[in-house]
Design an enzyme around this catalytic site. Structure first.
Site, PDB file in Angstrom:
ATOM      1  N   TYR A 201      81.162 104.054  53.077  1.00  0.00           N
ATOM      2  CA  TYR A 201      80.717 104.894  54.203  1.00  0.00           C
ATOM      3  C   TYR A 201      80.178 103.945  55.270  1.00  0.00           C
ATOM      4  O   TYR A 201      79.222 103.211  55.005  1.00  0.00           O
ATOM      5  CB  TYR A 201      79.613 105.853  53.762  1.00  0.00           C
ATOM      6  CG  TYR A 201      80.075 106.972  52.848  1.00  0.00           C
ATOM      7  CD1 TYR A 201      80.173 106.797  51.469  1.00  0.00           C
ATOM      8  CD2 TYR A 201      80.416 108.224  53.380  1.00  0.00           C
ATOM      9  CE1 TYR A 201      80.589 107.839  50.637  1.00  0.00           C
ATOM     10  CE2 TYR A 201      80.831 109.270  52.548  1.00  0.00           C
ATOM     11  CZ  TYR A 201      80.919 109.069  51.185  1.00  0.00           C
ATOM     12  OH  TYR A 201      81.330 110.097  50.374  1.00  0.00           O
ATOM     13  N   PRO A 293      81.912 117.134  55.809  1.00  0.00           N
ATOM     14  CA  PRO A 293      82.395 116.498  54.570  1.00  0.00           C
ATOM     15  C   PRO A 293      81.681 115.212  54.169  1.00  0.00           C
ATOM     16  O   PRO A 293      81.938 114.679  53.082  1.00  0.00           O
ATOM     17  CB  PRO A 293      83.884 116.216  54.867  1.00  0.00           C
ATOM     18  CG  PRO A 293      84.000 116.253  56.341  1.00  0.00           C
ATOM     19  CD  PRO A 293      82.930 117.143  56.867  1.00  0.00           C
ATOM     20  N   LYS A 297      80.379 117.631  49.504  1.00  0.00           N
ATOM     21  CA  LYS A 297      79.750 118.739  48.783  1.00  0.00           C
ATOM     22  C   LYS A 297      80.541 120.060  48.813  1.00  0.00           C
ATOM     23  O   LYS A 297      80.264 120.965  48.026  1.00  0.00           O
ATOM     24  CB  LYS A 297      78.353 119.017  49.375  1.00  0.00           C
ATOM     25  CG  LYS A 297      77.340 117.939  49.046  1.00  0.00           C
ATOM     26  CD  LYS A 297      76.818 118.086  47.629  1.00  0.00           C
ATOM     27  CE  LYS A 297      76.138 116.850  47.116  1.00  0.00           C
ATOM     28  NZ  LYS A 297      76.993 115.908  46.411  1.00  0.00           N
ATOM     29  N   TYR A 385      73.842 112.799  46.030  1.00  0.00           N
ATOM     30  CA  TYR A 385      75.279 112.523  46.071  1.00  0.00           C
ATOM     31  C   TYR A 385      75.950 112.899  44.747  1.00  0.00           C
ATOM     32  O   TYR A 385      77.011 113.512  44.742  1.00  0.00           O
ATOM     33  CB  TYR A 385      75.527 111.049  46.420  1.00  0.00           C
ATOM     34  CG  TYR A 385      76.970 110.780  46.759  1.00  0.00           C
ATOM     35  CD1 TYR A 385      77.441 110.917  48.063  1.00  0.00           C
ATOM     36  CD2 TYR A 385      77.893 110.399  45.770  1.00  0.00           C
ATOM     37  CE1 TYR A 385      78.776 110.691  48.381  1.00  0.00           C
ATOM     38  CE2 TYR A 385      79.222 110.173  46.074  1.00  0.00           C
ATOM     39  CZ  TYR A 385      79.654 110.316  47.386  1.00  0.00           C
ATOM     40  OH  TYR A 385      80.988 110.101  47.681  1.00  0.00           O
TER      41      TYR A 385
END
Ligand code: RFL
Ligand code: PHB
Length: 391
Positions: A201, A293, A297, A385
């Site tokens: 990320y 997104p 989840k 997460y």
């Protein structure tokens, strides 16, 4: 025609609910607007939480996921040009996630449904829901030029954000909460090996990027883009060039590019409709809520709604108890809002907001610096997460 539960929508929510009800001996018919091939062609989620894996096992469709899915114990945050690993497994007492595409989950559920000889109406048009306030709700639809009426005990609205079920609730009976983000995600699927064995990320001054995957030979990449962009602006070459600019030097070198096999732009939105039950109609999954997104989840929330709903319906039929039905909305919404908060927070941390400017970027970098250097902060990220436990 008559059934016990009429399910509107054959996405992951509707198919999973159908399978769990079938296992419990409850009869259900699924009505889907699109064709099965169209449903399978939508490239969406990639990350499954433990709760979702457990539910797929419970539904008897987890075998291929365990064989072919990729178990991940961590992911990386990239900011100021350097990567930092979040060791989810160590931070959460051993919990992990599974990288396994929504397309594959859907295919496994469709195959199980076909093998059990259960009925799904694909390509239904003019779908409408009636009398869910009374004892005998119905779903009406047109299939192959013929009008049909399906009467049932309950309607499960699993028909996604643009579905007919939520839209059929009188305005005074529903409250909607919404936040629309001023950007979208441009996603590319390509048959090239992933740039790294874990997800990356990335927060950069050019905008967010995400490196994900479907297998050792298939990658899924995203870059933040203006929501007004059209796909025609993004040739494959333009996409790879932009992605490369958002990576660190090592990943830049390791990135393998190739022709895209799918490319799409998704808008980002946070949305919740309350309540999630209206008499004998329930909403589940994207029909009731949307998350951006970034936190991975959406599909997982759909799965936990379906867990609560299938349990409630089984209690109704087997134990003649209304307890699960009466608490469905409240139980779901508690989990939904926690996932909404996490997804909004992680989106706010990782993306460029037009109005934030240089100050916003510096504050994001300071928070990321804190996250990767504080055990407490990293634990909060990891715990959310991998997914909060079911209540
Ligand atoms: P779906 O998948 O939208 O399915 C709803 C189905 O209902 C049908 N339908 C109707 N049928 C009959 N009559 C009508 N009037 C109808 N109207 C609609 C539709 O054709 C469709 O088949 O909702 P569902 O089942 O609730 O599933 C939700 C998930 O699809 C969604 O939450 C996730 O894809 C979100 N998501 C992610 N979730 C994760 O958990 N992890 C991820 O990594 C993740 N990544 C993502 C994502 C979503 C994305 N996009 C494109 C929004 C990445 C992206 C880019
Ligand atoms: C994906 O692989 O499509 C994916 C992974 C993680 C996310 C969102 C999407 O947070």
């Amino acid at each position: 025609m008559r059934t016990q539960v009429a399910i509107v929508g054959a996405g992951p929510s509707g198919l999973l609910l159908g399978q769990l009800l079938h296992k419990a001996g409850i009869d259900a018919v699924i009505i889907e607007r699109q064709s099965a091939d169209y449903v399978l062609s939508r490239i969406r989620a990639g990350v499954l939480e433990q709760v979702t894996m457990d539910l797929l096992d419970e539904a008897g469709v987890g075998q291929r996921m365990h064989r072919e899915g990729l178990v991940h114990g961590g992911f990386e945050l990239l900011f100021k040009g350097a990567r930092h690993r979040i060791d989810m497994q160590a931070l959460t007492g051993g919990r992990q996630v599974m990288v396994y595409g929504q397309t594959e989950v859907t295919r496994d559920l469709m195959d199980a449904r076909a093998a059990a000889g259960l009925s799904t109406v694909y390509g239904a048009s003019e779908v409408s829901v009636h009398d869910f306030d009374g004892e005998r709700p119905q779903v009406r639809y047109t299939s192959q030029g013929q009008q049909h009426e399906l009467s049932c005990d309950f309607i499960a609205g699993c028909d996604g954000f643009h579905g007919v079920c939520r839209a059929s609730v009188p305005a005074g009976a529903i409250t909607e909460f919404e936040k629309v983000y001023p950007f979208g995600w441009l996603g590319v699927l390509a048959d090239v090996p992933p740039v790294s064995h874990e997800l990356i990320y990335a927060n950069t001054e050019r905008g967010f990027a995400l490196c994900s995957m479907r297998s050792a030979t298939r990658s899924r990449y995203y870059v933040q883009c203006p929501v007004s962009d059209s796909l025609s602006r993004w040739s494959d070459d333009a996409f790879w060039a932009e992605l490369r600019l958002r990576l660190d030097p090592q990943a830049r070198e390791q990135l393998v590019t190739g022709p895209s096999i799918e490319k799409s732009i998704a808008p980002l939105r946070s949305f919740v409709a309350e309540p999630m039950r209206f008499g004998r109609m329930f909403l589940a999954g994207d029909a009731a809520h949307i998350v951006p997104p970034t936190g991975a989840k959406g599909l997982n929330l759909a799965a936990s709604d379906v867990k609560y709903l299938s349990t409630a319906l089984i209690e109704h039929y087997r134990d003649k108890s209304a307890a699960g039905i009466d608490s469905y909305s409240e139980r779901c919404l508690r989990r939904v809002w926690r996932a909404e908060r996490f997804s909004w927070w992680f989106t706010s941390l990782m993306h460029q907001f037009p109005e934030a400017g240089g100050f916003g970027q510096k504050v994001q970098e300071a928070e990321l610096d804190y996250l990767v250097n504080s055990n407490a902060a990293a634990t909060a990220l990891a715990e959310n997460y991998v997914g909060l436990p079911l209540q």
